[in-house]
Scaffold this motif. Sequence first.
Motif, PDB file in Angstrom:
ATOM      1  N   TRP A  50       4.651  -3.723  30.964  1.00  0.00           N
ATOM      2  CA  TRP A  50       5.708  -4.626  30.510  1.00  0.00           C
ATOM      3  C   TRP A  50       5.229  -6.072  30.403  1.00  0.00           C
ATOM      4  CZ3 TRP A  50       9.841  -4.788  27.790  1.00  0.00           C
ATOM      5  CH2 TRP A  50      10.762  -5.822  27.915  1.00  0.00           C
ATOM      6  N   ASP A  51       4.403  -6.505  31.344  1.00  0.00           N
ATOM      7  CA  ASP A  51       3.909  -7.890  31.330  1.00  0.00           C
ATOM      8  C   ASP A  51       3.017  -8.167  30.126  1.00  0.00           C
ATOM      9  OD1 ASP A  51       5.279  -8.508  33.635  1.00  0.00           O
ATOM     10  OD2 ASP A  51       3.574  -8.126  34.967  1.00  0.00           O
ATOM     11  N   LYS A  52       2.494  -7.119  29.508  1.00  0.00           N
ATOM     12  CA  LYS A  52       1.632  -7.291  28.345  1.00  0.00           C
ATOM     13  C   LYS A  52       2.433  -7.383  27.048  1.00  0.00           C
ATOM     14  CE  LYS A  52      -2.174  -4.806  30.568  1.00  0.00           C
ATOM     15  NZ  LYS A  52      -3.115  -3.660  30.479  1.00  0.00           N
ATOM     16  N   VAL A  53       3.723  -7.107  27.131  1.00  0.00           N
ATOM     17  CA  VAL A  53       4.589  -7.203  25.947  1.00  0.00           C
ATOM     18  C   VAL A  53       4.969  -8.665  25.747  1.00  0.00           C
ATOM     19  CG1 VAL A  53       6.781  -6.520  24.921  1.00  0.00           C
ATOM     20  CG2 VAL A  53       5.477  -4.871  26.302  1.00  0.00           C
ATOM     21  N   LEU A  96       7.844   0.954  30.626  1.00  0.00           N
ATOM     22  CA  LEU A  96       6.690   0.064  30.520  1.00  0.00           C
ATOM     23  C   LEU A  96       6.430  -0.668  31.836  1.00  0.00           C
ATOM     24  CD1 LEU A  96       7.221  -1.456  26.953  1.00  0.00           C
ATOM     25  CD2 LEU A  96       5.544   0.273  27.641  1.00  0.00           C
ATOM     26  N   SER A  97       7.508  -1.042  32.532  1.00  0.00           N
ATOM     27  CA  SER A  97       7.347  -1.705  33.826  1.00  0.00           C
ATOM     28  C   SER A  97       6.751  -0.765  34.854  1.00  0.00           C
ATOM     29  CB  SER A  97       8.704  -2.229  34.320  1.00  0.00           C
ATOM     30  OG  SER A  97       9.195  -3.253  33.475  1.00  0.00           O
ATOM     31  N   PRO A 131       6.989 -12.018  24.371  1.00  0.00           N
ATOM     32  CA  PRO A 131       8.375 -12.351  24.008  1.00  0.00           C
ATOM     33  C   PRO A 131       8.602 -12.258  22.499  1.00  0.00           C
ATOM     34  CG  PRO A 131       7.563 -13.899  25.645  1.00  0.00           C
ATOM     35  CD  PRO A 131       6.385 -13.066  25.218  1.00  0.00           C
ATOM     36  N   ALA A 132       7.563 -12.570  21.720  1.00  0.00           N
ATOM     37  CA  ALA A 132       7.704 -12.502  20.264  1.00  0.00           C
ATOM     38  C   ALA A 132       8.032 -11.081  19.808  1.00  0.00           C
ATOM     39  CB  ALA A 132       6.415 -12.975  19.591  1.00  0.00           C
ATOM     40  N   LEU A 133       7.366 -10.091  20.432  1.00  0.00           N
ATOM     41  CA  LEU A 133       7.647  -8.704  20.074  1.00  0.00           C
ATOM     42  C   LEU A 133       9.077  -8.330  20.456  1.00  0.00           C
ATOM     43  CD1 LEU A 133       6.774  -5.953  19.040  1.00  0.00           C
ATOM     44  CD2 LEU A 133       5.820  -5.454  21.300  1.00  0.00           C
ATOM     45  N   VAL A 134       9.522  -8.825  21.606  1.00  0.00           N
ATOM     46  CA  VAL A 134      10.899  -8.554  22.027  1.00  0.00           C
ATOM     47  C   VAL A 134      11.889  -9.172  21.041  1.00  0.00           C
ATOM     48  CG1 VAL A 134      12.601  -8.892  23.856  1.00  0.00           C
ATOM     49  CG2 VAL A 134      10.224  -8.386  24.447  1.00  0.00           C
ATOM     50  N   TRP A 135      11.586 -10.382  20.560  1.00  0.00           N
ATOM     51  CA  TRP A 135      12.443 -11.017  19.559  1.00  0.00           C
ATOM     52  C   TRP A 135      12.486 -10.197  18.272  1.00  0.00           C
ATOM     53  CZ3 TRP A 135      16.117 -14.269  20.323  1.00  0.00           C
ATOM     54  CH2 TRP A 135      16.037 -15.256  21.318  1.00  0.00           C
ATOM     55  N   TYR A 139      11.946 -14.910  29.101  1.00  0.00           N
ATOM     56  CA  TYR A 139      12.610 -14.800  27.809  1.00  0.00           C
ATOM     57  C   TYR A 139      12.933 -13.357  27.452  1.00  0.00           C
ATOM     58  CZ  TYR A 139      11.316 -19.673  27.303  1.00  0.00           C
ATOM     59  OH  TYR A 139      11.191 -21.020  27.496  1.00  0.00           O
ATOM     60  N   LYS A 140      12.112 -12.446  27.934  1.00  0.00           N
ATOM     61  CA  LYS A 140      12.344 -11.039  27.597  1.00  0.00           C
ATOM     62  C   LYS A 140      13.650 -10.538  28.192  1.00  0.00           C
ATOM     63  CE  LYS A 140       8.075 -10.073  28.911  1.00  0.00           C
ATOM     64  NZ  LYS A 140       6.809  -9.354  29.216  1.00  0.00           N
TER      65      LYS A 140
END
Length: 206
Positions: A166-169, A160-161, A171-175, A112-113
């Motif tokens: 990055w994997d700890k971010v 972050l990657s 999808p909600a934060l990205v939204w 989703y990210k």
Amino acid sequence: MSNVGLLYVGGVLFLNSIMLLGKVEGKSAGIFNLFVGVLQVITPLYLIMTAKGDTDVIFGASGIFLFGFTYLYVGITNLCKLDTSGVGWYSLWVAILAVGYSLVNFIQFGDYKFGIIWLMWAFLWTLFFILLGLKKEIGRYTGLVTLIQSWVTAAIPAFLSLTGLWDKVSPALVWIVTAVSVIAFVYFYFTAVPVSRSRASRTPSA
């Protein structure tokens, strides 16, 4: 996409945004576009040649070419002072494909990210089509959108990657970041576009 390549996508988007805002000369920005364009063509070629038939790897590499050829096209156009309509209409084609890449990330990969990020890129390429292909006076607005996207869709995710975060971010934060960015895009449209038109009206004819 290669995280190193994505980091430099952020760099070239940042430089191009400053160019659109009138702070960097076109030829100067064109050189860096060529640097990143070459990187974004060599990288997917290597990935495809070493993919051993892995269709997911090949699919991911194919998306990098969209960036590579964009920056090569922009760099050559700027350095040679060519008409921008070719880059503009190519950007429309890429914007349509970017929606497809977004859907594949959402539906097939469950990512989703990057599904969101591809949608953001589709919007950005659409702006370049309107600016360079249709020659509408949205240069300042496109520059501001590009400035934001250089960080939220490229430089920060890549960094972050590279650091393993990055994997700890979520999808909600990205939204949430996307929603804030969209609000900024709407605000800039109503504040920056009239300014660009005003400046254009004061520009003397050749």
